[in-house]
Motif scaffolding. Structure first.
Motif, PDB file in Angstrom:
ATOM      1  N   HIS A 111       0.815  -1.222   0.000  1.00 64.10           N
ATOM      2  CA  HIS A 111       0.000   0.000   0.000  1.00 64.10           C
ATOM      3  C   HIS A 111       0.853   1.279   0.000  1.00 64.10           C
ATOM      4  N   HIS A 115       1.246   4.486  -2.577  1.00 70.42           N
ATOM      5  CA  HIS A 115       1.240   5.933  -2.284  1.00 70.42           C
ATOM      6  C   HIS A 115       2.490   6.598  -2.868  1.00 70.42           C
ATOM      7  N   ASP A 300      -6.344   7.243  -0.089  1.00 73.31           N
ATOM      8  CA  ASP A 300      -6.366   5.889  -0.649  1.00 73.31           C
ATOM      9  C   ASP A 300      -7.171   5.822  -1.955  1.00 73.31           C
TER      10      ASP A 300
HETATM   11 ZN    ZN Z   1      -3.134   5.011   2.489  1.00 67.90          ZN
END
Ligand code: ZN
Ligand code: KG4
Length: 340
Positions: A111, A115, A300
């Motif tokens: 994750h 980013h 996100d």
């Molecule tokens: Zn995040």
């Protein structure tokens, strides 16, 4: 290569289709904010159930927007960590099951690498090497990025992540969830001079952060006013300025220490407009270059997962077909795609 990205690590279901030749074809996001708001924070079980409810609809909508059939996909990339275990499993199972059905590859994506690479979706995109400030609900890190997968952790938070400090301070000020955007909004109408909070770790020689003392200073100041609603905006403004100054100071220090000129800022807190403005000044003062994702790709989203997955898949990377997730997964354990 057309890659479907699925992001389900926390409270947003993000789906996107990235084509390595044509760029981002479509992306869809469903935020669970309204569902969790009444609890004042994310309820993991509710998050998982909602991801299960939403991902099929979002995936179909993405394919329609991209004007492709699911059969045209070459691979599926899904977030495998870090994040909430149950929420991660929903995306991992969805991604692997879809890939199995379509007879294509599936890849587990980190994750935070998603980013970190999100600014690559913009034009112009940053060139390697660069320093990345990764600021989200769970991370406040300075990372030296030589290339995809070559990450050296230069600094980290000693306690709360900056997004977490925004969230907790906002909650205490009665600004609700999600705290970061709410606190930033309140700060617009506040007078940052009315309260003076410490700039955490500003004088320390290292590149680490600490935000729990700042959070406590804001809470204490609010208590001293007798929890006066009229003080909320001013405390929010003073908190925000202290937090972003602490981040900017360490970014400058990292660039000078590593003799580098390019700063990339990513993660949910990168959406903070005061941070973006201050870092712009910081970068101008050293004649450097600053890169952010667009606002919607700071928080996100599926696009960053599709992009990160496509990059590694093109390099030939595969994950095992076993469905595993890593709720805790340090970024510097990642390796270059060809190393696997
Ligand atoms: Zn995040
Ligand atoms: O990257 P993200 O969406 O999820 C994680 O990976 O954690 O980041 C969410 C964090 C939350 O702590 C949220 O309050 C913070 O980013 N955030 C902000 C802003 N927008 C989101 N913090 C400060 N100012 C904002 N405008």
């Amino acid at each position: 290569m057309k890659v479907l990205g699925i992001e389900t690590s926390c409270d947003e279901t993000g789906v996107a289709i990235y084509d390595s030749e044509r760029g981002l074809l479509s992306h869809k996001l469903h935020s669970q904010v309204d569902i969790h708001a009444e609890y004042g924070g994310v309820v993991p079980e509710i998050a998982s159930r909602d991801h299960v409810r939403k991902w099929v609809t979002l995936t179909k909508a993405c394919a329609i927007d991209a004007e492709i059939e699911l059969n045209d996909l070459d691979a599926v990339a899904y977030t495998a960590g870090p994040g909430l275990a149950g929420a991660l499993f929903t995306g991992a199972i969805a991604g692997r099951a879809l890939a199995w059905q379509l007879g294509i590859r599936a890849l587990a994506v980190h994750h935070m690498e998603g980013h970190l690479l999100a600014p690559m979706l913009e034009s112009p995109a940053p060139a390697f090497p660069f320093i990345c400030l990764l600021v989200s609900g769970g991370h406040s890190q300075l990372v030296k990025v030589e290339s995809v997968g070559c990450y050296e952790l230069l600094g980290d938070t000693l306690d709360d992540a900056v997004g977490e400090a925004f969230d907790k301070t906002a909650k205490m000020l009665g600004l609700g969830y999600p705290g970061g955007p709410a606190l930033a909004k309140a700060a617009i109408d506040g007078d940052a001079e009315k309260f003076k909070f410490p700039r955490p770790m500003a004088k320390s020689a290292d590149l680490n952060f600490s935000f729990s003392g700042l959070k406590t200073a804001a809470i204490t100041a609010f208590e001293k006013t007798g929890r006066d609603p009229a003080a909320v905006n001013d405390i929010a403004a003073a908190f925000e300025i202290a937090a972003v100054e602490a981040l900017a100071t360490k970014c400058r220090k990292a660039l000078l220490q590593e003799n580098m000129k390019t700063l990339v800022v990513a993660g949910g807190v990168a959406a903070n407009l005061r941070l973006r403005a201050l870092l712009d000044q910081t970068i101008q003062s050293i004649d450097g270059e600053l890169y952010f994702p667009r606002l919607e790709f700071c928080t996100d989203n599926g696009a960053m997962i599709a992009y990160a997955g496509a990059f590694r898949l093109l390099e030939g990377e595969n994950s095992s077909t076993e469905i595993t997730v890593r709720p805790r997964w340090p970024l510097d354990e990642m390796t270059a795609p060809s190393d696997r």
